[in-house]
Scaffold this motif. Structure first.
Motif, PDB file in Angstrom:
ATOM      1  N   VAL A 174       0.845  -1.204   0.000  1.00  0.00           N
ATOM      2  CA  VAL A 174       0.000   0.000   0.000  1.00  0.00           C
ATOM      3  C   VAL A 174       0.875   1.247   0.000  1.00  0.00           C
ATOM      4  N   ARG A 175       1.912   1.255   0.852  1.00  0.00           N
ATOM      5  CA  ARG A 175       2.814   2.411   0.910  1.00  0.00           C
ATOM      6  C   ARG A 175       3.506   2.637  -0.433  1.00  0.00           C
ATOM      7  N   THR A 176       3.875   1.549  -1.096  1.00  0.00           N
ATOM      8  CA  THR A 176       4.506   1.660  -2.419  1.00  0.00           C
ATOM      9  C   THR A 176       3.529   2.250  -3.426  1.00  0.00           C
ATOM     10  N   HIS A 177       2.278   1.787  -3.366  1.00  0.00           N
ATOM     11  CA  HIS A 177       1.249   2.334  -4.251  1.00  0.00           C
ATOM     12  C   HIS A 177       1.063   3.830  -3.998  1.00  0.00           C
ATOM     13  N   ARG A 178       1.056   4.214  -2.726  1.00  0.00           N
ATOM     14  CA  ARG A 178       0.850   5.621  -2.379  1.00  0.00           C
ATOM     15  C   ARG A 178       1.981   6.495  -2.930  1.00  0.00           C
ATOM     16  N   LYS A 179       3.200   6.000  -2.859  1.00  0.00           N
ATOM     17  CA  LYS A 179       4.330   6.744  -3.421  1.00  0.00           C
ATOM     18  C   LYS A 179       4.176   6.904  -4.921  1.00  0.00           C
TER      19      LYS A 179
END
Length: 203
Positions: A174-179
């Motif tokens: 999720v954090r990677t997607h947000r970036k």
């Protein structure tokens, strides 16, 4: 029949063959022709002229969605898409709803932001950069389906862990997607991301 349809539908409309290799338009409503001199040229010259006055990325999205509609052969559904086209020598957002009319033709109803009343006003107020820049629409269209889901969940205030559980992915993913989302949309704050989400819900 076309004139009767225009009387029933107050917004600009056009009717076109469902065959992809037929570049002609069968009918342009007078309201569409009155939007700018480019519309008269488009009606006379057909799709080759559309390439000259439209943003290529949004045009390709429109083509893909129209093709998907044709393949469904479903007369009870429609597709919506934004395009950027030149009207009165200025790039302008044009929102289109298209549905199948019969075995040979499709009909599309077009809207400019000012045609959408309160919704159009909300659109220009919450995201004026969309209204002014085709590049913003291009960045929006570059999001994957998963990224669009995550944008909407973020706008609801969901945490990374909750989003991950809901989508069956890890919080790290999720954090990677947000970036990636922030990079594509060029946003630096949560409020900017929420504005994008509101636009996504409108159209």
């Amino acid at each position: 029949m076309f004139n009767e349809l225009q009387e029933l539908i107050p917004n600009p409309i056009f009717i076109k063959s469902r065959e992809g290799n037929d570049y002609r338009y069968n009918y342009f409503g007078s309201q569409l022709l009155n939007k700018g001199p480019e519309m008269s040229e488009l009606f006379m010259k057909g799709l080759p002229y559309l390439k000259q006055i439209s943003d290529p990325i949004s045009r390709n999205v429109a083509i893909i969605r129209s093709d998907l509609l044709n393949k469904t052969d479903d007369y009870n559904t429609f597709v919506s898409y934004p395009q950027y086209i030149k009207l009165n020598n200025k790039m302008t957002p044009l929102f289109t709803n298209k549905l199948l009319l019969d075995d040979e033709k499709s009909i599309a109803v077009c809207y400019l932001p000012e045609d959408l009343g309160k919704v159009g006003k909300i659109f220009t107020e919450i995201a004026p950069e969309f209204y002014l820049s085709a590049e913003k629409w291009q960045s929006f269209q570059s999001l994957t389906k998963q990224e669009k889901r995550i944008v909407k969940l973020i706008s609801k205030g969901w945490s990374n862990n909750r989003i991950g559980d809901y989508l069956y992915i890890s919080s790290h993913t999720v954090r990677t997607h947000r970036k990636n989302i922030n990079k594509k949309l060029r946003v630096k704050s949560l409020s900017q991301l929420i504005r994008f989400s509101l636009v996504m819900d409108l159209f």
